[in-house]
Design an enzyme around this catalytic site. Sequence first.
Site, mmCIF file in Angstrom:
data_model
loop_
_atom_site.group_PDB
_atom_site.id
_atom_site.type_symbol
_atom_site.label_atom_id
_atom_site.label_comp_id
_atom_site.label_asym_id
_atom_site.label_seq_id
_atom_site.Cartn_x
_atom_site.Cartn_y
_atom_site.Cartn_z
ATOM 1 N N PHE A 1 0.742 -1.303 -0.059
ATOM 2 C CA PHE A 1 -0.128 0.090 0.049
ATOM 3 C C PHE A 1 0.845 1.184 -0.081
ATOM 4 O O PHE A 1 0.509 2.208 0.333
ATOM 5 C CB PHE A 1 -0.852 -0.089 1.073
ATOM 6 C CG PHE A 1 -1.761 -1.121 1.059
ATOM 7 C CD1 PHE A 1 -2.948 -1.253 0.118
ATOM 8 C CD2 PHE A 1 -1.747 -2.388 1.865
ATOM 9 C CE1 PHE A 1 -3.739 -2.337 0.054
ATOM 10 C CE2 PHE A 1 -2.553 -3.291 1.843
ATOM 11 C CZ PHE A 1 -3.579 -3.334 0.887
ATOM 12 N N ARG A 2 2.054 1.169 -0.472
ATOM 13 C CA ARG A 2 3.101 2.427 -0.534
ATOM 14 C C ARG A 2 3.336 2.988 0.724
ATOM 15 O O ARG A 2 3.638 4.227 0.868
ATOM 16 C CB ARG A 2 2.426 3.571 -1.640
ATOM 17 C CG ARG A 2 1.767 2.781 -3.047
ATOM 18 C CD ARG A 2 2.538 3.636 -4.199
ATOM 19 N NE ARG A 2 2.541 3.053 -5.298
ATOM 20 C CZ ARG A 2 1.707 2.927 -6.272
ATOM 21 N NH1 ARG A 2 0.992 3.803 -6.305
ATOM 22 N NH2 ARG A 2 1.906 2.034 -7.285
#
Length: 218
Positions: free
Chosen positions: A196-197
């Site tokens: 999710f970065r």
Amino acid sequence: MSRKSVIPPSPSAEAYGIDEDQGDVFTKDDPLSLFLEWFDLAKKKEPNDANAMALATVDETGLPNVRMVLLKDIDATGLAFFTNLESAKGRELLGNPKAALCFHWKSIRRAVRFRGAVAPVAAQDADAYFATRARDAQIGAWASAQSRPMEGRFALEKEIAKAAARFGLGKVPRPPHWSGFRLSPIEIEFWVNRPFRLHDRLQFRRVGDGWARSRLYP
Ligand SMILES: Cc1cc2nc3c(=O)[nH]c(=O)nc-3n(C[C@H](O)[C@H](O)[C@H](O)COP(=O)(O)O)c2cc1C
């Protein structure tokens, strides 16, 4: 401009979910040891050129420039690479001896970047590295006026033939316009991909003879 056709889409939540969680990868207190550990892994996993790094410089107007070079030496004093001193990067570094380097190892989804002052390597270090290059690469270093306009491939081939004839079967010496630079880092950052970065970043900044460590928001 249509982005749809050429740019891969952002990963879906499911794809993020299956991203490998690499656990704790900041396993060393010293940035050189940590780099060497990551680099060892990259050498095993990358399909080629794990030692390739982007080198950023600025020209005399302050306009940045960037290109890939190969790391050829690393120790506590810095990172060395070799090139034509009359190339764009050579001229830029001689005019403004500061640079940044960035490795990105896609196979392990990690990056490391360095910033610092740059100085020419000692002549004997450049000679020692030049001597390890394949003979055709040594001749190429004499033949290529790197970064200057070339009429066509034939012009290069003519220069290669001239250099080959000049040295015959003898030793090819290092050209005076070909040497290396060493970047002495004052800042080093380690980056690892997380789902999710929400990536992890660890920055080291030179303080006296040691390093100050900070975690950075992704
Ligand atoms: C993976 C890779 C590694 C490279 N390694 C070097 C290198 O070590 N030294 C070099 O002079 N050029 C290297 N090159 C070529 C440079 O990226 C660049 O084309 C050339 O040095 C001219 O750059 P300049 O005009 O900015 O000076 C490499 C290119 C790639 C793609």
